[in-house]
Design a protein around this motif. Sequence first.
Motif, PDB file in Angstrom:
ATOM      1  N   LYS A 126      46.841  -7.128 -24.877  1.00 30.54           N
ATOM      2  CA  LYS A 126      46.005  -8.337 -24.835  1.00 30.54           C
ATOM      3  C   LYS A 126      46.149  -9.055 -23.492  1.00 30.54           C
ATOM      4  CE  LYS A 126      49.516 -11.096 -27.184  1.00 30.54           C
ATOM      5  NZ  LYS A 126      50.102 -11.428 -28.477  1.00 30.54           N
ATOM      6  N   THR A 127      45.071  -9.547 -22.989  1.00 28.02           N
ATOM      7  CA  THR A 127      44.932 -10.260 -21.699  1.00 28.02           C
ATOM      8  C   THR A 127      45.110  -9.349 -20.473  1.00 28.02           C
ATOM      9  OG1 THR A 127      47.229 -10.963 -21.206  1.00 28.02           O
ATOM     10  CG2 THR A 127      45.988 -12.334 -22.748  1.00 28.02           C
ATOM     11  N   LYS A 128      45.490  -8.104 -20.668  1.00 29.79           N
ATOM     12  CA  LYS A 128      45.734  -7.217 -19.525  1.00 29.79           C
ATOM     13  C   LYS A 128      44.459  -6.462 -19.139  1.00 29.79           C
ATOM     14  CE  LYS A 128      49.993  -8.405 -19.226  1.00 29.79           C
ATOM     15  NZ  LYS A 128      50.501  -9.137 -18.059  1.00 29.79           N
ATOM     16  N   PRO A 129      44.271  -6.217 -17.825  1.00 31.10           N
ATOM     17  CA  PRO A 129      43.062  -5.520 -17.369  1.00 31.10           C
ATOM     18  C   PRO A 129      43.097  -4.035 -17.731  1.00 31.10           C
ATOM     19  CG  PRO A 129      44.564  -5.855 -15.529  1.00 31.10           C
ATOM     20  CD  PRO A 129      45.175  -6.558 -16.713  1.00 31.10           C
ATOM     21  N   VAL A 130      41.923  -3.405 -17.763  1.00 29.97           N
ATOM     22  CA  VAL A 130      41.838  -1.993 -18.161  1.00 29.97           C
ATOM     23  C   VAL A 130      42.680  -1.093 -17.251  1.00 29.97           C
ATOM     24  CG1 VAL A 130      39.654  -2.035 -19.404  1.00 29.97           C
ATOM     25  CG2 VAL A 130      39.641  -1.738 -16.939  1.00 29.97           C
ATOM     26  N   GLU A 131      42.860  -1.488 -16.005  1.00 30.60           N
ATOM     27  CA  GLU A 131      43.680  -0.677 -15.090  1.00 30.60           C
ATOM     28  C   GLU A 131      45.109  -0.558 -15.623  1.00 30.60           C
ATOM     29  OE1 GLU A 131      41.784  -3.288 -14.051  1.00 30.60           O
ATOM     30  OE2 GLU A 131      40.176  -2.040 -13.213  1.00 30.60           O
ATOM     31  N   ALA A 132      45.627  -1.634 -16.170  1.00 30.15           N
ATOM     32  CA  ALA A 132      46.985  -1.612 -16.716  1.00 30.15           C
ATOM     33  C   ALA A 132      47.043  -0.705 -17.947  1.00 30.15           C
ATOM     34  CB  ALA A 132      47.446  -3.026 -17.066  1.00 30.15           C
ATOM     35  N   LEU A 133      45.995  -0.770 -18.770  1.00 31.60           N
ATOM     36  CA  LEU A 133      45.959   0.078 -19.961  1.00 31.60           C
ATOM     37  C   LEU A 133      45.856   1.549 -19.560  1.00 31.60           C
ATOM     38  CD1 LEU A 133      44.881  -2.805 -21.010  1.00 31.60           C
ATOM     39  CD2 LEU A 133      43.971  -1.494 -22.920  1.00 31.60           C
ATOM     40  N   GLN A 134      45.050   1.816 -18.530  1.00 34.04           N
ATOM     41  CA  GLN A 134      44.896   3.192 -18.048  1.00 34.04           C
ATOM     42  C   GLN A 134      46.244   3.741 -17.559  1.00 34.04           C
ATOM     43  OE1 GLN A 134      41.853   5.134 -18.033  1.00 34.04           O
ATOM     44  NE2 GLN A 134      43.401   6.729 -17.700  1.00 34.04           N
ATOM     45  N   GLU A 135      47.006   2.867 -16.905  1.00 35.76           N
ATOM     46  CA  GLU A 135      48.323   3.276 -16.422  1.00 35.76           C
ATOM     47  C   GLU A 135      49.234   3.646 -17.605  1.00 35.76           C
ATOM     48  OE1 GLU A 135      49.485   0.425 -13.386  1.00 35.76           O
ATOM     49  OE2 GLU A 135      51.508   1.291 -13.379  1.00 35.76           O
ATOM     50  N   ALA A 136      49.175   2.840 -18.638  1.00 38.29           N
ATOM     51  CA  ALA A 136      49.978   3.126 -19.834  1.00 38.29           C
ATOM     52  C   ALA A 136      49.491   4.410 -20.504  1.00 38.29           C
ATOM     53  CB  ALA A 136      49.910   1.953 -20.807  1.00 38.29           C
ATOM     54  N   TYR A 137      48.179   4.584 -20.516  1.00 38.38           N
ATOM     55  CA  TYR A 137      47.597   5.808 -21.091  1.00 38.38           C
ATOM     56  C   TYR A 137      48.088   7.034 -20.328  1.00 38.38           C
ATOM     57  CZ  TYR A 137      44.088   9.192 -22.660  1.00 38.38           C
ATOM     58  OH  TYR A 137      43.470  10.307 -23.184  1.00 38.38           O
ATOM     59  N   ASP A 138      48.061   6.931 -18.994  1.00 38.72           N
ATOM     60  CA  ASP A 138      48.497   8.055 -18.159  1.00 38.72           C
ATOM     61  C   ASP A 138      49.976   8.364 -18.355  1.00 38.72           C
ATOM     62  OD1 ASP A 138      45.939   8.292 -17.202  1.00 38.72           O
ATOM     63  OD2 ASP A 138      46.309   7.111 -15.378  1.00 38.72           O
ATOM     64  N   ALA A 139      50.721   7.342 -18.779  1.00 37.96           N
ATOM     65  CA  ALA A 139      52.152   7.551 -19.066  1.00 37.96           C
ATOM     66  C   ALA A 139      52.360   8.079 -20.492  1.00 37.96           C
ATOM     67  CB  ALA A 139      52.924   6.254 -18.864  1.00 37.96           C
ATOM     68  N   GLY A 140      51.263   8.344 -21.181  1.00 38.26           N
ATOM     69  CA  GLY A 140      51.370   8.981 -22.495  1.00 38.26           C
ATOM     70  C   GLY A 140      51.044   8.113 -23.689  1.00 38.26           C
ATOM     71  N   MET A 141      50.799   6.806 -23.462  1.00 42.52           N
ATOM     72  CA  MET A 141      50.514   5.925 -24.610  1.00 42.52           C
ATOM     73  C   MET A 141      49.122   6.209 -25.181  1.00 42.52           C
ATOM     74  SD  MET A 141      53.149   4.062 -25.213  1.00 42.52           S
ATOM     75  CE  MET A 141      52.252   3.292 -26.540  1.00 42.52           C
ATOM     76  N   ARG A 142      49.044   6.247 -26.501  1.00 41.39           N
ATOM     77  CA  ARG A 142      47.744   6.413 -27.164  1.00 41.39           C
ATOM     78  C   ARG A 142      47.461   5.272 -28.146  1.00 41.39           C
ATOM     79  NH1 ARG A 142      47.560   8.995 -23.511  1.00 41.39           N
ATOM     80  NH2 ARG A 142      46.899  11.155 -23.187  1.00 41.39           N
ATOM     81  N   ASP A 143      48.478   4.551 -28.562  1.00 42.28           N
ATOM     82  CA  ASP A 143      48.294   3.436 -29.504  1.00 42.28           C
ATOM     83  C   ASP A 143      48.337   2.122 -28.738  1.00 42.28           C
ATOM     84  OD1 ASP A 143      49.852   5.713 -31.187  1.00 42.28           O
ATOM     85  OD2 ASP A 143      48.513   4.572 -32.494  1.00 42.28           O
ATOM     86  N   PHE A 144      47.240   1.360 -28.833  1.00 48.12           N
ATOM     87  CA  PHE A 144      47.145   0.074 -28.143  1.00 48.12           C
ATOM     88  C   PHE A 144      46.825  -1.023 -29.149  1.00 48.12           C
ATOM     89  CE2 PHE A 144      47.352   1.101 -23.607  1.00 48.12           C
ATOM     90  CZ  PHE A 144      47.237   2.485 -23.636  1.00 48.12           C
ATOM     91  N   GLY A 145      47.429  -2.185 -28.945  1.00 49.03           N
ATOM     92  CA  GLY A 145      47.201  -3.306 -29.844  1.00 49.03           C
ATOM     93  C   GLY A 145      46.508  -4.450 -29.125  1.00 49.03           C
ATOM     94  N   GLU A 146      45.490  -4.996 -29.761  1.00 51.45           N
ATOM     95  CA  GLU A 146      44.779  -6.165 -29.223  1.00 51.45           C
ATOM     96  C   GLU A 146      44.666  -7.195 -30.326  1.00 51.45           C
ATOM     97  OE1 GLU A 146      43.539  -6.860 -26.232  1.00 51.45           O
ATOM     98  OE2 GLU A 146      43.842  -4.947 -25.191  1.00 51.45           O
ATOM     99  N   ASN A 147      44.622  -8.487 -29.948  1.00 53.53           N
ATOM    100  CA  ASN A 147      44.518  -9.501 -30.997  1.00 53.53           C
ATOM    101  C   ASN A 147      43.139 -10.167 -31.042  1.00 53.53           C
ATOM    102  OD1 ASN A 147      44.838 -10.975 -28.670  1.00 53.53           O
ATOM    103  ND2 ASN A 147      46.144 -12.529 -29.611  1.00 53.53           N
ATOM    104  N   LYS A 148      42.246  -9.764 -30.134  1.00 59.35           N
ATOM    105  CA  LYS A 148      40.897 -10.353 -30.158  1.00 59.35           C
ATOM    106  C   LYS A 148      39.823  -9.264 -30.233  1.00 59.35           C
ATOM    107  CE  LYS A 148      41.417 -14.861 -28.132  1.00 59.35           C
ATOM    108  NZ  LYS A 148      42.497 -14.980 -27.142  1.00 59.35           N
ATOM    109  N   VAL A 149      38.866  -9.498 -31.114  1.00 56.51           N
ATOM    110  CA  VAL A 149      37.752  -8.569 -31.274  1.00 56.51           C
ATOM    111  C   VAL A 149      37.036  -8.346 -29.945  1.00 56.51           C
ATOM    112  CG1 VAL A 149      35.428  -8.409 -32.283  1.00 56.51           C
ATOM    113  CG2 VAL A 149      37.400  -9.021 -33.720  1.00 56.51           C
TER     114      VAL A 149
END
Length: 230
Positions: free
Chosen positions: A34-57
């Motif tokens: 939550k609140t983080k830009p897609v670039e940060a999520l992509q970095e986590a994805y590239d590190a192997g993360m597949r489960d992401f949590g968000e609190n806003k629709v």
Amino acid sequence: MISENIKKVQNNIIDAAQAAGRDPKEVTLIAVSKTKPVEALQEAYDAGMRDFGENKVQEIVEKYDKLPQDIRWHLIGHLQTNKVKYIIDKVYMIHSVDSYKLACEISKHAQKHNVIMPILIEVNVANEETKFGVKPENTEELVKMISQLPAISVKGLMTVAPFTENPEENSTYFSTLKQLLVDINAKNIDNVNMDCLSMGMSGDYMVAINEGSTYVRVGTSIFGQRQYMI
Ligand SMILES: *Cc1c(COP(=O)(O)O)cnc(C)c1O
């Protein structure tokens, strides 16, 4: 570095699970983005993360198309009934169901999309006035009612424990949630066999794993502090 943070958290999860005599594979790490830009999520994805949590629709909707399609999105924040339709075909699990009315709406939209939506019931274990969630003593009745709905599957319970400097203080809330799950399962309610416990955040996920958590929701320890625009 996000990838190094993830490695650290994953190692802590392994340590905590093994210390509790559990298989670390029973615990899924959800990167709370939550609140983080897609670039940060992509970095986590590239590190192997597949489960992401968000609190806003709205954040799920905005990020969904910009990131790989095999991400499992977990809605972990309060959900308004009028927004269910925007995320019903995007989320893997809704952790924050705390009313029959909301569950009915989820089931209705899931039916339209021909899916069964896995959900968790959010329980306010510490009875905090500021928190969402059903009271522990009303949880069984709510589970019973929701389990009658056609397109919803109650997988377990979720809680947001109080903020504390000393994570050990939350172990009593985590064990209460686990016991509630065991007790409700023992009632042999039709369609109810819950095995998920979503509990533990950056400050207390190791304590939560010790008490039986199967989903830990970790934001700050992976992505750093959040900055909220006001
Ligand atoms: C923000 C949030 C988290 C993650 O909190 P951190 O302390 O940053 O790990 C977990 N669960 C819920 C419901 C949240 O809103």
